[in-house]
Design a protein around this motif. Structure first.
Motif, PDB file in Angstrom:
ATOM      1  N   CYS A   1       2.617   0.813  -8.968  1.00  0.00           N
ATOM      2  CA  CYS A   1       2.717   2.250  -9.260  1.00  0.00           C
ATOM      3  C   CYS A   1       2.622   2.508 -10.759  1.00  0.00           C
ATOM      4  CB  CYS A   1       4.033   2.805  -8.723  1.00  0.00           C
ATOM      5  SG  CYS A   1       4.079   2.992  -6.940  1.00  0.00           S
ATOM      6  N   CYS A   2       3.285   1.661 -11.550  1.00  0.00           N
ATOM      7  CA  CYS A   2       3.229   1.796 -13.011  1.00  0.00           C
ATOM      8  C   CYS A   2       1.810   1.618 -13.517  1.00  0.00           C
ATOM      9  CB  CYS A   2       4.154   0.777 -13.672  1.00  0.00           C
ATOM     10  SG  CYS A   2       5.914   1.109 -13.446  1.00  0.00           S
ATOM     11  N   LEU A   3       1.108   0.644 -12.946  1.00  0.00           N
ATOM     12  CA  LEU A   3      -0.275   0.402 -13.355  1.00  0.00           C
ATOM     13  C   LEU A   3      -1.161   1.582 -12.968  1.00  0.00           C
ATOM     14  CD1 LEU A   3      -2.031  -1.808 -14.693  1.00  0.00           C
ATOM     15  CD2 LEU A   3      -2.586  -2.623 -12.402  1.00  0.00           C
ATOM     16  N   ASN A   4      -0.938   2.125 -11.790  1.00  0.00           N
ATOM     17  CA  ASN A   4      -1.722   3.286 -11.348  1.00  0.00           C
ATOM     18  C   ASN A   4      -1.469   4.510 -12.219  1.00  0.00           C
ATOM     19  OD1 ASN A   4      -3.477   2.808  -9.029  1.00  0.00           O
ATOM     20  ND2 ASN A   4      -1.636   2.148  -7.985  1.00  0.00           N
ATOM     21  N   ASN A   5      -0.242   4.650 -12.704  1.00  0.00           N
ATOM     22  CA  ASN A   5       0.074   5.776 -13.585  1.00  0.00           C
ATOM     23  C   ASN A   5      -0.669   5.667 -14.919  1.00  0.00           C
ATOM     24  OD1 ASN A   5       1.798   6.982 -11.740  1.00  0.00           O
ATOM     25  ND2 ASN A   5       3.607   5.945 -12.528  1.00  0.00           N
ATOM     26  N   LYS A   6      -0.840   4.443 -15.400  1.00  0.00           N
ATOM     27  CA  LYS A   6      -1.542   4.226 -16.669  1.00  0.00           C
ATOM     28  C   LYS A   6      -3.051   4.352 -16.496  1.00  0.00           C
ATOM     29  CE  LYS A   6       1.912   1.170 -18.785  1.00  0.00           C
ATOM     30  NZ  LYS A   6       2.178  -0.188 -19.319  1.00  0.00           N
ATOM     31  N   TYR A   7      -3.531   3.955 -15.320  1.00  0.00           N
ATOM     32  CA  TYR A   7      -4.975   3.974 -15.053  1.00  0.00           C
ATOM     33  C   TYR A   7      -5.220   4.713 -13.733  1.00  0.00           C
ATOM     34  CZ  TYR A   7      -4.536   0.277 -18.497  1.00  0.00           C
ATOM     35  OH  TYR A   7      -4.218  -0.449 -19.618  1.00  0.00           O
ATOM     36  N   PRO A   8      -5.241   6.034 -13.774  1.00  0.00           N
ATOM     37  CA  PRO A   8      -5.360   6.842 -12.544  1.00  0.00           C
ATOM     38  C   PRO A   8      -6.625   6.570 -11.739  1.00  0.00           C
ATOM     39  CG  PRO A   8      -4.707   8.206 -14.419  1.00  0.00           C
ATOM     40  CD  PRO A   8      -5.110   6.874 -14.973  1.00  0.00           C
ATOM     41  N   GLN A   9      -7.664   6.061 -12.403  1.00  0.00           N
ATOM     42  CA  GLN A   9      -8.928   5.809 -11.705  1.00  0.00           C
ATOM     43  C   GLN A   9      -8.871   4.530 -10.852  1.00  0.00           C
ATOM     44  OE1 GLN A   9     -11.174   8.025 -11.913  1.00  0.00           O
ATOM     45  NE2 GLN A   9     -10.814   9.159 -13.800  1.00  0.00           N
ATOM     46  N   LEU A  10      -7.806   3.746 -11.042  1.00  0.00           N
ATOM     47  CA  LEU A  10      -7.691   2.477 -10.330  1.00  0.00           C
ATOM     48  C   LEU A  10      -7.448   2.703  -8.839  1.00  0.00           C
ATOM     49  CD1 LEU A  10      -7.282  -0.628 -10.174  1.00  0.00           C
ATOM     50  CD2 LEU A  10      -4.873  -0.219 -10.753  1.00  0.00           C
TER      51      LEU A  10
ATOM     52  N   ASP B   1      -7.549 -10.048  -4.809  1.00  0.00           N
ATOM     53  CA  ASP B   1      -7.513 -10.481  -6.209  1.00  0.00           C
ATOM     54  C   ASP B   1      -6.301 -11.339  -6.511  1.00  0.00           C
ATOM     55  OD1 ASP B   1      -9.850  -8.986  -7.276  1.00  0.00           O
ATOM     56  OD2 ASP B   1      -8.682  -7.242  -6.667  1.00  0.00           O
ATOM     57  N   ILE B   2      -5.161 -10.967  -5.960  1.00  0.00           N
ATOM     58  CA  ILE B   2      -3.902 -11.668  -6.231  1.00  0.00           C
ATOM     59  C   ILE B   2      -3.184 -11.924  -4.913  1.00  0.00           C
ATOM     60  CG2 ILE B   2      -1.631 -11.539  -7.350  1.00  0.00           C
ATOM     61  CD1 ILE B   2      -2.831  -9.599  -9.370  1.00  0.00           C
ATOM     62  N   ILE B   3      -2.618 -13.105  -4.771  1.00  0.00           N
ATOM     63  CA  ILE B   3      -1.728 -13.354  -3.649  1.00  0.00           C
ATOM     64  C   ILE B   3      -0.343 -13.664  -4.197  1.00  0.00           C
ATOM     65  CG2 ILE B   3      -3.530 -14.145  -2.076  1.00  0.00           C
ATOM     66  CD1 ILE B   3      -2.637 -17.023  -2.617  1.00  0.00           C
ATOM     67  N   VAL B   4       0.671 -13.176  -3.504  1.00  0.00           N
ATOM     68  CA  VAL B   4       2.059 -13.491  -3.839  1.00  0.00           C
ATOM     69  C   VAL B   4       2.562 -14.378  -2.719  1.00  0.00           C
ATOM     70  CG1 VAL B   4       4.333 -12.581  -4.389  1.00  0.00           C
ATOM     71  CG2 VAL B   4       2.293 -11.252  -4.958  1.00  0.00           C
ATOM     72  N   THR B   5       2.775 -15.648  -3.030  1.00  0.00           N
ATOM     73  CA  THR B   5       3.044 -16.616  -1.981  1.00  0.00           C
ATOM     74  C   THR B   5       3.888 -17.758  -2.528  1.00  0.00           C
ATOM     75  OG1 THR B   5       1.962 -17.926  -0.235  1.00  0.00           O
ATOM     76  CG2 THR B   5       0.945 -17.959  -2.422  1.00  0.00           C
TER      77      THR B   5
ATOM     78  N   SER C   1     -10.772  -1.658  -8.984  1.00  0.00           N
ATOM     79  CA  SER C   1      -9.877  -1.818  -7.843  1.00  0.00           C
ATOM     80  C   SER C   1      -9.051  -3.075  -8.025  1.00  0.00           C
ATOM     81  CB  SER C   1     -10.671  -1.884  -6.536  1.00  0.00           C
ATOM     82  OG  SER C   1     -11.479  -3.054  -6.514  1.00  0.00           O
ATOM     83  N   LEU C   2      -7.943  -3.136  -7.325  1.00  0.00           N
ATOM     84  CA  LEU C   2      -7.077  -4.310  -7.356  1.00  0.00           C
ATOM     85  C   LEU C   2      -6.479  -4.487  -5.969  1.00  0.00           C
ATOM     86  CD1 LEU C   2      -5.816  -6.520  -9.191  1.00  0.00           C
ATOM     87  CD2 LEU C   2      -3.844  -4.991  -9.455  1.00  0.00           C
ATOM     88  N   LYS C   3      -6.687  -5.676  -5.405  1.00  0.00           N
ATOM     89  CA  LYS C   3      -6.172  -5.976  -4.069  1.00  0.00           C
ATOM     90  C   LYS C   3      -5.109  -7.062  -4.177  1.00  0.00           C
ATOM     91  CE  LYS C   3     -10.610  -4.880  -1.880  1.00  0.00           C
ATOM     92  NZ  LYS C   3     -11.722  -5.409  -1.057  1.00  0.00           N
ATOM     93  N   ILE C   4      -3.946  -6.789  -3.596  1.00  0.00           N
ATOM     94  CA  ILE C   4      -2.820  -7.718  -3.677  1.00  0.00           C
ATOM     95  C   ILE C   4      -2.322  -8.008  -2.268  1.00  0.00           C
ATOM     96  CG2 ILE C   4      -0.493  -8.101  -4.575  1.00  0.00           C
ATOM     97  CD1 ILE C   4      -1.161  -6.012  -6.741  1.00  0.00           C
ATOM     98  N   CYS C   5      -2.213  -9.276  -1.960  1.00  0.00           N
ATOM     99  CA  CYS C   5      -1.731  -9.721  -0.649  1.00  0.00           C
ATOM    100  C   CYS C   5      -0.395 -10.433  -0.854  1.00  0.00           C
ATOM    101  CB  CYS C   5      -2.753 -10.659  -0.013  1.00  0.00           C
ATOM    102  SG  CYS C   5      -2.280 -11.305   1.596  1.00  0.00           S
ATOM    103  N   TYR C   6       0.624 -10.046  -0.091  1.00  0.00           N
ATOM    104  CA  TYR C   6       1.945 -10.649  -0.259  1.00  0.00           C
ATOM    105  C   TYR C   6       2.546 -10.972   1.101  1.00  0.00           C
ATOM    106  CZ  TYR C   6       4.067  -6.225   1.181  1.00  0.00           C
ATOM    107  OH  TYR C   6       4.428  -5.126   1.901  1.00  0.00           O
ATOM    108  N   TYR C   7       3.601 -11.772   1.076  1.00  0.00           N
ATOM    109  CA  TYR C   7       4.297 -12.106   2.318  1.00  0.00           C
ATOM    110  C   TYR C   7       5.361 -11.058   2.579  1.00  0.00           C
ATOM    111  CZ  TYR C   7       6.731 -14.695   5.952  1.00  0.00           C
ATOM    112  OH  TYR C   7       7.292 -15.062   7.137  1.00  0.00           O
TER     113      TYR C   7
ATOM    114  N   PHE D   1      -7.812  -5.954 -14.302  1.00  0.00           N
ATOM    115  CA  PHE D   1      -6.529  -5.419 -13.869  1.00  0.00           C
ATOM    116  C   PHE D   1      -5.571  -6.501 -13.371  1.00  0.00           C
ATOM    117  CE2 PHE D   1      -9.148  -1.559 -13.572  1.00  0.00           C
ATOM    118  CZ  PHE D   1      -8.349  -0.708 -14.322  1.00  0.00           C
ATOM    119  N   ILE D   2      -6.067  -7.712 -13.186  1.00  0.00           N
ATOM    120  CA  ILE D   2      -5.186  -8.791 -12.741  1.00  0.00           C
ATOM    121  C   ILE D   2      -4.105  -9.058 -13.782  1.00  0.00           C
ATOM    122  CG2 ILE D   2      -5.061 -11.264 -12.231  1.00  0.00           C
ATOM    123  CD1 ILE D   2      -7.813 -11.048 -10.944  1.00  0.00           C
ATOM    124  N   LYS D   3      -4.525  -9.315 -15.018  1.00  0.00           N
ATOM    125  CA  LYS D   3      -3.557  -9.599 -16.080  1.00  0.00           C
ATOM    126  C   LYS D   3      -2.688  -8.372 -16.372  1.00  0.00           C
ATOM    127  CE  LYS D   3      -4.639 -13.894 -16.949  1.00  0.00           C
ATOM    128  NZ  LYS D   3      -5.335 -14.350 -18.134  1.00  0.00           N
TER     129      LYS D   3
END
Length: 294
Positions: free
Chosen positions: A111-120, A142-146, A92-98, A284-286
């Protein structure tokens, strides 16, 4: 240092005999002996006592064996994770943004990452600045965009710059500065400001105040807004403070005028960053960051 030599040395110690170890490794005894010699030459020490018929470790060999086992464990663990990713790793990957940040770019990369790794299983949600830091440090995301200024004092956090923003102001159309294309900090002295709530975004608030102080005045903040959009709406009460990313949604407000705040020393700029904890093992972060920066 060849990782194969390390693994074969460990096997040699376990078998305690060159012939048995060579058979187990499906190689000749002479080839195994050459590998051990190369390993010793590279380290500049003797790992085994070559005068003995059986494999007997030297003092240095015993120390190196312990370290080699750790290297082997890390190497095997890394290969396992790589294999899991390639085969459709269940993660799983959790991203928090403003919310005012350009959403399309963030979502497209996911979306691109999900297409490469459908199980994500991916989660994307927006929050106020104040929640970004707590969710990251409490391992809720996992990641914040701030803003970089919100994360400057955090320890054990890695960053990747996403984009750069200039400070902007918004004024009513009838304001004396509205006819300008841009303003300097000297133009803002003695003006009244509508600023983003200090409790919700202490880093942004402090950066703005320091910008003004560095240009010779302390800002007169007459009202604090809960969102940057509110700061724009309230601009009739004074000069609203905002960033370039907040103006795209607000330009429909025809009663206001947006201006860049210029500064020769770049003290008018804010960096948006992606931040994540250094000790977060999520592979999946990197991968996400690579997609976002491509």
């Amino acid at each position: 240092m060849d990782i194969e030599y390390i693994f074969n040395f460990i096997t040699l110690v376990e078998e305690k005999n060159f012939i048995k170890a060579a058979d187990k490794l499906f190689m000749s005894q002479s080839s195994l002996s050459r590998q051990i010699n190369k390993l010793e030459n590279e380290l500049g020490i003797h790992l085994i006592n070559h005068k003995k018929r059986t494999v007997e470790l030297t003092k240095a060999g015993k120390i190196c064996l312990a370290e080699f086992k750790e290297i082997a464990e890390v190497y095997n663990r890394m290969n396992t994770k790589i294999s899991e990713i390639k085969s459709g790793y269940h993660g799983s990957l959790k991203i928090c943004y403003y919310e005012t940040l350009e959403f399309k770019r963030i979502a497209n990369a996911l979306c691109c990452l999900n297409n490469k790794y459908p199980q994500l299983k991916s989660y994307l949600y927006n929050e106020k600045f104040s929640h970004h830091i707590s969710s990251l440090m409490n391992d809720e995301t996992d990641i914040i965009v701030t803003l970089a200024c919100e994360t400057d004092k955090l320890e054990n956090v890695e960053y990747e710059t996403l984009l750069e923003n200039k400070l902007k102001i918004v004024v009513p159309n009838n304001h004396k500065l509205a006819q300008k294309k841009s303003v300097s900090f000297s133009d803002l002295n003695n003006e009244k400001f509508i600023a983003y709530n200090q409790k919700l975004s202490p880093g942004f608030h402090d950066c703005f105040v320091n910008m003004c102080i560095n240009h010779g005045f302390y800002p007169n903040v007459v009202k604090y807004a809960k969102t940057m959009e509110d700061a724009i709406v309230y601009a009739g009460m004074g000069i609203g403070i905002c960033l370039g990313t907040t103006t795209s949604k607000a330009k429909s407000l025809k009663l206001t005028h947006f201006l860049d705040v210029e500064a020769e020393d770049d003290t008018n700029k804010f960096n948006w960053v992606m931040a994540w904890k250094k000790n977060n093992p999520n592979p999946f972060i990197k991968l996400y960051i690579q997609e976002l920066l491509n």
